[in-house]
Design a protein around this motif. Structure first.
Motif, mmCIF file in Angstrom:
data_model
loop_
_atom_site.group_PDB
_atom_site.id
_atom_site.type_symbol
_atom_site.label_atom_id
_atom_site.label_comp_id
_atom_site.label_asym_id
_atom_site.label_seq_id
_atom_site.Cartn_x
_atom_site.Cartn_y
_atom_site.Cartn_z
ATOM 1 N N ASN A 26 26.476 24.489 -64.888
ATOM 2 C CA ASN A 26 26.212 25.778 -64.251
ATOM 3 C C ASN A 26 27.474 26.624 -64.166
ATOM 4 O O ASN A 26 27.448 27.828 -64.459
ATOM 5 C CB ASN A 26 25.633 25.570 -62.853
ATOM 6 C CG ASN A 26 25.230 26.881 -62.195
ATOM 7 O OD1 ASN A 26 24.819 27.835 -62.869
ATOM 8 N ND2 ASN A 26 25.341 26.942 -60.884
ATOM 9 N N GLU A 27 28.580 26.010 -63.785
ATOM 10 C CA GLU A 27 29.831 26.757 -63.672
ATOM 11 C C GLU A 27 30.232 27.376 -65.018
ATOM 12 O O GLU A 27 30.671 28.526 -65.074
ATOM 13 C CB GLU A 27 30.943 25.840 -63.161
ATOM 14 C CG GLU A 27 30.784 25.392 -61.717
ATOM 15 C CD GLU A 27 30.971 26.531 -60.729
ATOM 16 O OE1 GLU A 27 31.920 27.318 -60.883
ATOM 17 O OE2 GLU A 27 30.164 26.628 -59.789
ATOM 18 N N CYS A 29 28.153 27.999 -67.615
ATOM 19 C CA CYS A 29 27.143 28.992 -68.000
ATOM 20 C C CYS A 29 27.363 30.312 -67.274
ATOM 21 O O CYS A 29 27.181 31.388 -67.856
ATOM 22 C CB CYS A 29 25.742 28.453 -67.723
ATOM 23 S SG CYS A 29 25.192 27.164 -68.860
ATOM 24 N N GLN A 30 27.744 30.240 -66.009
ATOM 25 C CA GLN A 30 27.995 31.458 -65.248
ATOM 26 C C GLN A 30 29.168 32.247 -65.814
ATOM 27 O O GLN A 30 29.269 33.463 -65.616
ATOM 28 C CB GLN A 30 28.260 31.120 -63.775
ATOM 29 C CG GLN A 30 27.099 30.460 -63.045
ATOM 30 C CD GLN A 30 25.855 31.330 -62.931
ATOM 31 O OE1 GLN A 30 25.945 32.562 -62.921
ATOM 32 N NE2 GLN A 30 24.687 30.702 -62.855
ATOM 33 N N LYS A 31 30.043 31.559 -66.547
ATOM 34 C CA LYS A 31 31.188 32.214 -67.172
ATOM 35 C C LYS A 31 30.874 32.690 -68.592
ATOM 36 O O LYS A 31 31.772 33.144 -69.314
ATOM 37 C CB LYS A 31 32.373 31.237 -67.203
ATOM 38 C CG LYS A 31 32.843 30.769 -65.836
ATOM 39 C CD LYS A 31 33.951 29.724 -65.958
ATOM 40 C CE LYS A 31 34.280 29.070 -64.634
ATOM 41 N NZ LYS A 31 34.781 30.003 -63.625
ATOM 42 N N GLU A 215 21.715 23.686 -59.447
ATOM 43 C CA GLU A 215 22.616 24.035 -60.545
ATOM 44 C C GLU A 215 21.893 24.230 -61.876
ATOM 45 O O GLU A 215 22.169 25.194 -62.604
ATOM 46 C CB GLU A 215 23.692 22.953 -60.698
ATOM 47 C CG GLU A 215 24.444 22.619 -59.420
ATOM 48 C CD GLU A 215 25.076 23.831 -58.779
ATOM 49 O OE1 GLU A 215 25.834 24.546 -59.459
ATOM 50 O OE2 GLU A 215 24.801 24.060 -57.576
ATOM 51 N N ALA A 218 19.818 27.469 -62.042
ATOM 52 C CA ALA A 218 20.740 28.611 -62.028
ATOM 53 C C ALA A 218 21.396 28.782 -63.389
ATOM 54 O O ALA A 218 21.567 29.908 -63.888
ATOM 55 C CB ALA A 218 21.804 28.414 -60.950
ATOM 56 N N ALA A 219 21.755 27.675 -64.021
ATOM 57 C CA ALA A 219 22.347 27.731 -65.352
ATOM 58 C C ALA A 219 21.331 28.226 -66.386
ATOM 59 O O ALA A 219 21.664 29.016 -67.280
ATOM 60 C CB ALA A 219 22.876 26.354 -65.745
ATOM 61 N N THR A 222 20.899 31.997 -66.753
ATOM 62 C CA THR A 222 21.933 32.770 -67.458
ATOM 63 C C THR A 222 21.620 32.934 -68.938
ATOM 64 O O THR A 222 22.216 33.776 -69.611
ATOM 65 C CB THR A 222 23.306 32.075 -67.335
ATOM 66 O OG1 THR A 222 23.281 30.834 -68.077
ATOM 67 C CG2 THR A 222 23.672 31.812 -65.889
#
Length: 522
Positions: A26-27, A29-31, A215, A218-219, A222
């Motif tokens: 997730n972290e 993908c958010q980037k 997570e 949420a991923a 994106t």
């Protein structure tokens, strides 16, 4: 959800979707980074979770062939089940109790603090608490940890009230309903805990944090995540220069597939992660991938564990409400006057009747066992969890005599308690019994260790490639585009439940990976 080509070598491949892998996905993908997550298990949901211990165990648990050796009690009683972890999207975050505790400052400097204890492989982390604090804060906010960020604690059930009463009579001060990643109030689109129980069987209300429904979705939103459930990775491939190029896996139909990658992150838990690196041995890496130090698979830790149960004259109904409903933290300090290094926590625990029958006293059926089962509604229980000592001889190796369904060697988990572990457990047993006796218990019972979800080490981080597998960011020393993204990277275990630290390291690792990718350093 996105679908990326198997020949797309620009993606980040993450193996595993639990606390480390799911958070990292997730972290990233958010980037804006494209991610393929390969998860060996199937995808469940809050609707499909089963509030029945045995049926849920079959639905969620990792039951692939495993073997054990060593003098630990688990090898005798549960020789094919060294760990109670999960094979499902969300990994063991579907099963965990929710306890979320930060490591203490001295635990990052175990070798310096405890000294050279004979028979151990103690080392200092290449990190300090001060360095991790900003990421700990992010993890606590993400997970909704009670007693942080203004989030109130959970209510105390009877199991907690009994423990609290005894603890206070003994003079313990740091006693409360815990720092739990379980919503005590509605938060982040999820409701509060309904005190249903069955926390180990998947939270049907979704109040407990799990990457399965936090997570991962949420991923997916994106457009940067390609999640592939029932995809079991069997080998990591590399080029002539030693750079990871992709992975080989079997899909849900049992067909062999190959996914190219810009970099590979392994988050398969501290048994499957080293096993995969060992299975990926090649002429360039004859002892296994990223194993020039010889430390892959070594330093397996599972925490010092045990349980204390107590019977009371009046009903307690410990199984009602949150499974891990409270904690005593006073013994988590380092104080060698007690006869051992490091410390431990005492945490409430309630098991359903099927698991009580299996774990209370394996092989000890008889009149005494029947007495305890007959008094089930009058029992209170606690779990003892403390820092065990890393040892090179405690390790995960390949058992070539036992194969999985893909024809690969099963992992063998070898473990022997260190004298420090034994001394700590005996002290914890005694203190746990004193807590219940102070609360009016009529009988107490010491339960030996059983398969744990706290599996750590085996790909430890360190400052030097000579004695560790990866650096402070989980980046392997030998293969710069190969990362360790789970509890395998722990240098030592600390006294605290490990999930919060795994999530913290994953958030920090994501920032580091994104930076390296933007610099085209990997």
């Amino acid at each position: 959800m996105a679908k990326f080509e198997q020949g797309d070598d620009s993606v980040v491949v993450i193996i595993g979707s639990g606390a480390g892998g799911g958070t990292l996905a997730n972290e990233l993908c958010q980037k804006g980074i494209k991610v393929v997550v390969l998860e060996a298990g199937a995808r469940q949901s809050t609707a499909s979770f089963i509030n029945d211990e045995w049926k849920s165990f079959v639905q969620l648990a990792w039951l692939d062939p495993r073997t054990t050796s060593g003098s630990w009690r688990v090898a005798k009683d549960f020789s094919g089940l060294p760990a109670w972890i999960c094979k499902t999207v969300g990994g063991t975050t579907t099963h965990w109790a929710g306890a979320s505790l930060r490591f203490q400052a001295h635990e990052f400097k175990a070798r310096t603090t405890y000294g050279g204890i004979a028979g151990t492989n103690l080392a200092d982390w290449p990190l300090t608490l001060a360095e991790l604090e900003p990421w700990y804060a992010k993890a606590e906010d993400k997970m909704g940890v009670t007693r942080t960020h203004g989030i109130p604690g959970l209510p105390g059930n009877n199991n907690y009230k009994v423990m609290h009463a005894g603890a206070k009579k003994l003079g313990y001060q740091d006693v409360h309903t815990g720092n739990m990643a379980i919503n005590s109030v509605p938060r982040h689109g999820r409701g509060r805990c309904m005190q249903i129980g069955f926390c180990f069987q998947g939270c049907k209300s979704g109040a407990k944090w799990s990457t399965l429904y936090t997570e991962i979705p949420a991923a997916e939103r994106t457009g940067n995540l390609d999640l592939r459930p029932e995809s079991h990775v069997v080998r990591i491939e590399h080029d002539d220069a030693g750079k990871a190029t992709g992975v080989v896996y079997f899909d849900k139909d049992g067909k062999e597939q190959r996914q190219k990658a810009r970099l590979v992150c392994v988050a398969g838990n501290s048994i499957e992660t080293p096993r995969l690196l060992l299975l990926s041995a090649s002429s360039k890496f004859p002892d296994g991938l990223a194993n020039s130090s010889g430390q892959v698979g070594r330093n397996y830790m599972r925490h010092m564990t045990g349980s204390v149960y107590a019977a009371f004259k009046q009903p307690v109904h410990m199984y009602r409400g949150t499974t891990m409903a409270g904690i005593i933290r006073d013994e988590a300090r380092h104080d060698t006057k007690r006869g051992f290094a490091g410390g431990y926590e005492l945490e409430t625990l309630a098991l359903g009747i099927p698991f009580m029958a299996a774990f209370l006293n394996p092989g000890g059926w008889g009149a005494d066992f029947s007495w305890w089962m007959d008094h089930y509604t009058h029992l209170a229980g606690m779990w003892l969890v403390g820092e065990d000592m890393p040892r090179e001889s405690n390790r995960v190796t390949l058992n070539k005599a036992v194969k999985d369904k893909y024809g690969n060697a099963a992992p063998n988990v070898h473990f022997d308690d260190h004298d420090n572990d034994v001394a700590m457990r005996n002290h914890a047993f005694a203190q746990g019994e004193k807590v219940y006796q102070a609360a009016g218990a009529i009988r107490t019972f010491r339960t030996p260790p059983y398969p744990s979800t706290h599996n750590l080490g085996t790909c430890r981080m360190g400052a030097s490639a000579k004695d560790s597998v990866c650096n402070a960011f989980g980046q392997t020393h030998d293969v710069p585009n190969l990362f360790i993204s789970d509890g395998s990277q722990f240098t030592t275990g600390g006294a605290e439940n490990p999930t919060l630290t795994i999530v913290t390291l994953a958030i920090r690792q994501a920032d580091h990976i994104a930076k390296l990718m933007s610099q085209r350093a990997i």
